[in-house]
Design an enzyme around this catalytic site. Structure first.
Site, PDB file in Angstrom:
ATOM      1  CG  ASN A   1      -0.484  -0.261   2.393  1.00 43.05           C
ATOM      2  OD1 ASN A   1       0.816  -0.186   2.830  1.00 43.05           O
ATOM      3  ND2 ASN A   1      -0.991   0.186   4.223  1.00 43.05           N
TER       4      ASN A   1
ATOM      5  CD  GLU B   1       4.589  -1.242  13.598  1.00 47.14           C
ATOM      6  OE1 GLU B   1       3.232  -0.083  14.163  1.00 47.14           O
ATOM      7  OE2 GLU B   1       4.760  -1.363  14.595  1.00 47.14           O
TER       8      GLU B   1
ATOM      9  CB  CYS C   1      -2.589  -0.019   8.200  1.00 45.38           C
ATOM     10  SG  CYS C   1      -1.174   1.408   8.880  1.00 45.38           S
TER      11      CYS C   1
HETATM   12  P1  NAI Z   1       0.921 -10.131   3.351  1.00 49.49           P
HETATM   13  O1  NAI Z   1       0.530  -9.051   5.237  1.00 49.49           O
HETATM   14  O2  NAI Z   1       0.576 -10.927   3.301  1.00 49.49           O
HETATM   15  O3  NAI Z   1       2.282  -9.955   2.707  1.00 49.49           O
HETATM   16  C1  NAI Z   1       3.154  -8.428   3.404  1.00 49.49           C
HETATM   17  C2  NAI Z   1       4.706  -8.964   3.177  1.00 49.49           C
HETATM   18  O4  NAI Z   1       4.591  -9.838   4.274  1.00 49.49           O
HETATM   19  C3  NAI Z   1       4.334  -9.210   1.326  1.00 49.49           C
HETATM   20  O5  NAI Z   1       6.476  -8.935   1.356  1.00 49.49           O
HETATM   21  C4  NAI Z   1       4.125 -10.392   1.667  1.00 49.49           C
HETATM   22  O6  NAI Z   1       5.198 -10.927   0.165  1.00 49.49           O
HETATM   23  C5  NAI Z   1       5.368 -11.698   2.557  1.00 49.49           C
HETATM   24  N1  NAI Z   1       4.684 -12.193   3.064  1.00 49.49           N
HETATM   25  C6  NAI Z   1       3.849 -13.281   3.342  1.00 49.49           C
HETATM   26  N2  NAI Z   1       4.336 -14.570   3.403  1.00 49.49           N
HETATM   27  C7  NAI Z   1       4.764 -14.677   3.915  1.00 49.49           C
HETATM   28  C8  NAI Z   1       5.417 -15.230   5.953  1.00 49.49           C
HETATM   29  N3  NAI Z   1       5.357 -16.804   5.887  1.00 49.49           N
HETATM   30  N4  NAI Z   1       6.793 -14.874   5.859  1.00 49.49           N
HETATM   31  C9  NAI Z   1       7.217 -13.378   5.567  1.00 49.49           C
HETATM   32  N5  NAI Z   1       7.033 -12.758   4.695  1.00 49.49           N
HETATM   33  C10 NAI Z   1       6.092 -13.271   4.117  1.00 49.49           C
HETATM   34  O7  NAI Z   1      -0.482  -8.762   2.764  1.00 49.49           O
HETATM   35  P2  NAI Z   1      -1.396  -9.461   1.487  1.00 49.49           P
HETATM   36  O8  NAI Z   1      -1.720  -9.698   1.433  1.00 49.49           O
HETATM   37  O9  NAI Z   1      -0.557  -8.924   0.119  1.00 49.49           O
HETATM   38  O10 NAI Z   1      -2.699  -8.323   1.931  1.00 49.49           O
HETATM   39  C11 NAI Z   1      -3.274  -9.408   2.674  1.00 49.49           C
HETATM   40  C12 NAI Z   1      -4.216  -7.779   3.845  1.00 49.49           C
HETATM   41  O11 NAI Z   1      -3.295  -7.553   4.480  1.00 49.49           O
HETATM   42  C13 NAI Z   1      -5.326  -6.685   3.101  1.00 49.49           C
HETATM   43  O12 NAI Z   1      -6.336  -7.124   2.386  1.00 49.49           O
HETATM   44  C14 NAI Z   1      -5.014  -6.155   3.935  1.00 49.49           C
HETATM   45  O13 NAI Z   1      -5.988  -6.397   4.641  1.00 49.49           O
HETATM   46  C15 NAI Z   1      -3.293  -6.059   5.092  1.00 49.49           C
HETATM   47  N6  NAI Z   1      -2.918  -5.446   4.664  1.00 49.49           N
HETATM   48  C16 NAI Z   1      -2.831  -4.464   6.284  1.00 49.49           C
HETATM   49  C17 NAI Z   1      -1.744  -3.942   5.476  1.00 49.49           C
HETATM   50  C18 NAI Z   1      -1.464  -2.690   6.689  1.00 49.49           C
HETATM   51  O14 NAI Z   1      -0.705  -1.655   6.355  1.00 49.49           O
HETATM   52  N7  NAI Z   1      -1.178  -3.001   7.787  1.00 49.49           N
HETATM   53  C19 NAI Z   1      -1.067  -3.418   4.394  1.00 49.49           C
HETATM   54  C20 NAI Z   1      -1.056  -3.687   3.170  1.00 49.49           C
HETATM   55  C21 NAI Z   1      -2.200  -4.992   3.686  1.00 49.49           C
END
Ligand code: NAI
Ligand code: MG
Length: 501
Positions: free
Chosen positions: A138, A232, A266
């Site tokens: 994001n 976070e 977020c």
């Molecule tokens: P995600 O949390 O799965 O991905 C974020 C990062 O974690 C990416 O770089 C990904 O490659 C990495 N990742 C994935 N699996 C991992 C693992 N097992 N170990 C280490 N790193 C890993 O987020 P995603 O799937 O892109 O988005 C899903 C939901 O997350 C969204 O629908 C939203 O609700 C939430 N989200 C929240 C954010 C925030 O700022 N709090 C930002 C983006 C998404």
């Protein structure tokens, strides 16, 4: 041959670029290099590290437009939002460049009692060797750099693993570090989840921003390795609008807060509670404002307000929340569906919602604004706190004192009163998610840099006799004397001091 991740524009589906899908071994060897280079970086003075960060700041400013265009190509943001991130990072650099040395300066506490009177005490902040930063799609530039900056200034090496959806601008920004000739202590690895997992398996501290689901997986893996992590995570931020609110400001705040970055923040406004007397008026004005917004992605013309969603997965979540709400009796006053091309979703105002609906309880992360009428502040507080998340919240009222007292009753790490996202810019304050929104915090003045350090206690003796009284050998005479002496200085009344009956 290394596998490649093709990055596509969410706005039109076109190919924006490609990065390698690195294997665990490649990540591990990248981390090993960063680890090898770290001691020399830590050995520099704080001022020398500041010198590099200031040069890096200037490089970011000089390349701002280019980075903005690249960021836009992989996120689908309108130009006004694609250019948000460099200035934010610059502010963080300036802040920690100016105050960080004081925040991690070594401390020499005075002895707290007679027993340690002859010891010189030092508390030294020593960085973790390699900090791993794993980021979502994001805010690919701000989220990658804002935590890297204090970590680098603390003397750590940093490896960033950007989201597979938006790796281009992060990789390009980190290439700038090499371009200015800075020491090789800041690197980027690319790949899917397994590349992130390899970062967790090799780093000494993990800073993660992203979903609660992935945050838990990372937290568990970090616990197995006994390394600290700062998570976070998601949010379901509530906006509480009291009857005496400055209505136009609250309406404008709500619209921006819910729709900025297409709601993919977020700290987005994910649900709104409005006191009954102003509910109708509030909703009518929100609908009017939302109707004025322009959706699309322009070049550099500021022609649009609301951009695309990051990808089809995200769009599917938003659509499900909206569809389910409508099936259960909610009404969409605007939007409710995807727009023609790309992964755009029309800004959607929902009413007649309640807490049985996913749109009020799960993180939507999209351009929706569910609004609920409440009888009074008590009901608003109760509903706002009825959530698994506790990231941030807002309260709107002309009575600032009342606003702050409502804030103190909300279960959220940050609360803005009559403002939207203001706390993201108050670097001396921590941004911490409570409950399922995370553990640890970012920023928060000294906390934001000390967290990347291990505190080391160094004790040295001012007096060095052949032996100390409590060392070997134990004898009756020494033992009795020592016990009497300890009593004399630790007891707080005459009878016990002198062992009297
Ligand atoms: P995600 O949390 O799965 O991905 C974020 C990062 O974690 C990416 O770089 C990904 O490659 C990495 N990742 C994935 N699996 C991992 C693992 N097992 N170990 C280490 N790193 C890993 O987020 P995603 O799937 O892109 O988005 C899903 C939901 O997350 C969204 O629908 C939203 O609700 C939430 N989200 C929240 C954010 C925030 O700022 N709090 C930002 C983006 C998404
Ligand atoms: Mg939202």
């Amino acid at each position: 041959m290394t596998a490649v991740i093709e990055v596509r524009s969410p706005a039109d589906g076109g190919v924006a670029g490609a990065v390698p899908d690195q294997t665990a071994e490649e990540v591990s060897s990248a981390v090993a290099n960063l680890r090898a280079n770290q001691p020399a970086w830590e050995a520099l003075s704080y001022a020398e590290r500041v010198g590099w960060l200031r040069r890096y700041r200037d490089w970011l400013l000089d390349n701002e437009d280019r980075l903005g265009r690249l960021l836009q190509s992989e996120t689908g943001k309108p130009w006004g939002e694609a250019t948000f991130e460099v200035p934010y990072v610059v502010d963080v650099i300036n802040y920690y460049a100016k105050h960080g040395e004081r925040f991690i300066a070594e401390q020499t506490p005075r002895p707290h009692g007679a027993i340690t009177m002859t010891k010189k005490q030092r508390m030294v902040y020593r960085p973790y060797q390699v900090v791993g930063v794993i980021t979502p799609w994001n805010f690919p530039l701000a989220l990658a750099l804002m935590d890297s900056v204090p970590a680098l200034l603390a003397g750590a090496s940093v490896v960033v693993k950007p989201s597979e959806f938006t790796p281009l601008v992060t990789r390009e920004a980190i290439a700038g570090w090499a371009e200015i000739g800075a020491p090789p202590v800041f690197g980027c690895v690319t790949g899917y989840g397994p590349a992130g997992a390899a970062v967790v398996d090799n780093a000494d501290f993990v800073q993660f921003t992203g979903s609660t689901r992935t945050g838990k997986v990372i937290g568990q893996r970090a616990a197995e390795r006994l390394i600290p992590c700062s998570l976070e995570l998601g949010g379901k931020d509530a906006m509480v609008v009291l009857a005496d609110a400055e209505l136009d400001r609250a309406v404008n705040g709500a619209v921006w807060g819910a729709l900025c970055n297409s709601g993919q923040m977020c700290t987005s406004v994910e649900r709104v509670y409005v006191e009954a007397p102003i509910y109708e008026d509030f909703v009518a004005r929100v609908v009017e404002r939302v109707g004025e917004l322009r959706q699309g992605q322009d070049d550099q013309g500021y022609h649009f307000d609301v951009g695309a969603l990051a990808n089809e997965n995200q769009l599917a979540i938003v659509q499900r929340h909206v569809d389910e709400a409508i099936e259960q009796g909610a009404k969409a006053l605007t939007g409710g569906k995807r727009a023609a091309a790309g992964t755009f979703f029309e800004p959607t105002v929902l009413i007649d919602v309640d807490h049985s609906m996913a749109c009020m309880t799960e993180e939507t992360f999209g351009p929706t604004m569910p609004i609920m009428r409440v009888a009074d502040a008590e009901e608003a507080i109760r509903l706002a706190n009825d959530s698994a998340y506790g990231l941030s919240a807002t309260v709107w009222t002309k009575d600032k004192q009342r606003g702050e007292s409502v804030a103190r009753r909300l279960e959220a790490g940050s609360v803005n009163v009559n403002d939207m996202f203001a706390n993201l810019f108050t670097l001396p304050l921590p941004q911490a998610g409570w409950k399922q929104s995370g553990i640890g915090a970012r920023n928060g003045g000294e906390y934001g840099i000390r967290k990347f350090c291990r505190s080391q206690a160094i004790v040295s003796s001012n007096l060095t006799p052949k032996r100390e009284p409590q060392w070997y050998p134990y004898t009756r005479l020494k033992g009795t004397l020592l016990r009497k002496l300890t009593r004399l200085v630790t007891a707080r009344d005459l009878r016990r001091r002198f062992g009297l009956r």
